[in-house]
Design an enzyme around this catalytic site. Sequence first.
Site, PDB file in Angstrom:
ATOM      1  N   ASP A  59       0.848  -1.202   0.000  1.00 31.98           N
ATOM      2  CA  ASP A  59       0.000   0.000   0.000  1.00 31.98           C
ATOM      3  C   ASP A  59       0.881   1.249   0.000  1.00 31.98           C
ATOM      4  O   ASP A  59       1.098   1.866   1.037  1.00 31.98           O
ATOM      5  CB  ASP A  59      -0.885  -0.077   1.255  1.00 31.98           C
ATOM      6  CG  ASP A  59      -1.746   1.162   1.481  1.00 31.98           C
ATOM      7  OD1 ASP A  59      -2.037   1.878   0.507  1.00 31.98           O
ATOM      8  OD2 ASP A  59      -2.132   1.392   2.646  1.00 31.98           O
ATOM      9  N   ILE A  65       3.870  10.856 -12.379  1.00 32.70           N
ATOM     10  CA  ILE A  65       3.583  10.882 -13.815  1.00 32.70           C
ATOM     11  C   ILE A  65       3.464   9.437 -14.333  1.00 32.70           C
ATOM     12  O   ILE A  65       3.988   8.507 -13.705  1.00 32.70           O
ATOM     13  CB  ILE A  65       4.669  11.670 -14.597  1.00 32.70           C
ATOM     14  CG1 ILE A  65       6.057  11.066 -14.374  1.00 32.70           C
ATOM     15  CG2 ILE A  65       4.650  13.137 -14.185  1.00 32.70           C
ATOM     16  CD1 ILE A  65       7.137  11.663 -15.269  1.00 32.70           C
ATOM     17  N   PRO A  66       2.735   9.242 -15.444  1.00 31.91           N
ATOM     18  CA  PRO A  66       2.461   7.887 -15.926  1.00 31.91           C
ATOM     19  C   PRO A  66       3.699   6.990 -16.052  1.00 31.91           C
ATOM     20  O   PRO A  66       3.702   5.850 -15.583  1.00 31.91           O
ATOM     21  CB  PRO A  66       1.809   8.133 -17.295  1.00 31.91           C
ATOM     22  CG  PRO A  66       1.143   9.472 -17.144  1.00 31.91           C
ATOM     23  CD  PRO A  66       2.045  10.275 -16.264  1.00 31.91           C
ATOM     24  N   ARG A 215      -4.999  -0.752  13.710  1.00 28.02           N
ATOM     25  CA  ARG A 215      -4.878  -0.497  15.155  1.00 28.02           C
ATOM     26  C   ARG A 215      -5.789  -1.314  16.064  1.00 28.02           C
ATOM     27  O   ARG A 215      -5.347  -1.728  17.146  1.00 28.02           O
ATOM     28  CB  ARG A 215      -5.017   1.005  15.417  1.00 28.02           C
ATOM     29  CG  ARG A 215      -3.765   1.757  14.991  1.00 28.02           C
ATOM     30  CD  ARG A 215      -3.994   3.234  14.867  1.00 28.02           C
ATOM     31  NE  ARG A 215      -4.858   3.539  13.730  1.00 28.02           N
ATOM     32  CZ  ARG A 215      -5.198   4.775  13.370  1.00 28.02           C
ATOM     33  NH1 ARG A 215      -4.762   5.793  14.060  1.00 28.02           N
ATOM     34  NH2 ARG A 215      -5.964   4.967  12.313  1.00 28.02           N
TER      35      ARG A 215
HETATM   36  O1  C5P Z   1      -5.262   1.369  12.066  1.00 27.31           O
HETATM   37  P1  C5P Z   1      -6.312   1.421  11.001  1.00 27.31           P
HETATM   38  O2  C5P Z   1      -7.269   0.243  11.059  1.00 27.31           O
HETATM   39  O3  C5P Z   1      -6.994   2.757  10.920  1.00 27.31           O
HETATM   40  O4  C5P Z   1      -5.466   1.223   9.643  1.00 27.31           O
HETATM   41  C1  C5P Z   1      -5.994   1.403   8.366  1.00 27.31           C
HETATM   42  C2  C5P Z   1      -4.912   1.187   7.358  1.00 27.31           C
HETATM   43  O5  C5P Z   1      -5.445   1.372   6.056  1.00 27.31           O
HETATM   44  C3  C5P Z   1      -3.727   2.149   7.486  1.00 27.31           C
HETATM   45  O6  C5P Z   1      -2.566   1.404   7.139  1.00 27.31           O
HETATM   46  C4  C5P Z   1      -3.975   3.206   6.421  1.00 27.31           C
HETATM   47  O7  C5P Z   1      -2.788   3.709   5.867  1.00 27.31           O
HETATM   48  C5  C5P Z   1      -4.732   2.399   5.366  1.00 27.31           C
HETATM   49  N1  C5P Z   1      -5.614   3.142   4.469  1.00 27.31           N
HETATM   50  C6  C5P Z   1      -6.652   3.936   4.933  1.00 27.31           C
HETATM   51  N2  C5P Z   1      -7.462   4.605   4.037  1.00 27.31           N
HETATM   52  C7  C5P Z   1      -7.257   4.464   2.715  1.00 27.31           C
HETATM   53  C8  C5P Z   1      -6.213   3.654   2.245  1.00 27.31           C
HETATM   54  C9  C5P Z   1      -5.409   2.992   3.163  1.00 27.31           C
HETATM   55  O8  C5P Z   1      -6.870   4.032   6.131  1.00 27.31           O
HETATM   56  N3  C5P Z   1      -8.074   5.038   1.863  1.00 27.31           N
END
Ligand code: C5P
Length: 235
Positions: A59, A65-66, A215
């Site tokens: 993630d 840029i493309p 978390r």
């Molecule tokens: O700790 P928590 O459950 O909030 O973690 C959510 C995870 O999903 C984090 O790693 C965050 O970077 C990721 N994330 C997000 N929203 C997005 C894309 C990724 O919270 N749109």
Amino acid sequence: MREKIILALDVPTKEQAIEVIKSTEGIITAFKIGLQLFTAMGSDFVRELASSGLKIFLDLKFHDIPNTVAKAGIEVAKLGVWMFNVHTLGGAEMMKRTVEEVTEFCELKNLKKPKILGVTVLTSSSDETLRQVGIKADASETVKNLAILSARCGLDGVVASPHEIEIVKRNVEKEDFLVITPGIRPSFAPAEDQKRVMTPKEALSLGADYIVIGRPILQSSNPKVAIEKILLEIQ
Ligand code: C5P
């Protein structure tokens, strides 16, 4: 149901990541490596985990840029990950070119093509957050438009808040288009910085293909027990 959970390895060291993976052994097989762990441990660790048979979602939300994103996508494919993502606001040409170049490379090298997802609106953003950066449409409308565009560009799915699962499923016609949702909070966990949250049960019943949880599991004194509590809630 446990196969629907992707555990976010939002920890700073390899040792802590391995501890989390071990403590959830036999229950969780899909893990998300984001900016924190990637910046700390680099791509060798991603390759190591992917080659051990775990499903890794990288993630890093590429937004450039493309040519740069397409070439980065090829490097990600070499790591053997299950999924990675680009930011849909990077635009159609960036998304299309990444899909084309990664697909072509994987065919040429006989590699399994990772699923390529589009990040729409962050789950920590509200309508007000969008307004502050000049986007006038609300979060749902923005997610809908970006999801339709991602599907047209050949992406395999989107990352969106659980509040937009239905709107994406309703408006994107592409078959097997995945919706992956962070912003998941079991009934026992606080929302923290996430604004548009939902429980795992609600998100799955609305049609989420995978839910990302960090978390609520990582900060629990016993991650395995936290996952079991989540699975109980879902059932
Ligand atoms: O700790 P928590 O459950 O909030 O973690 C959510 C995870 O999903 C984090 O790693 C965050 O970077 C990721 N994330 C997000 N929203 C997005 C894309 C990724 O919270 N749109």
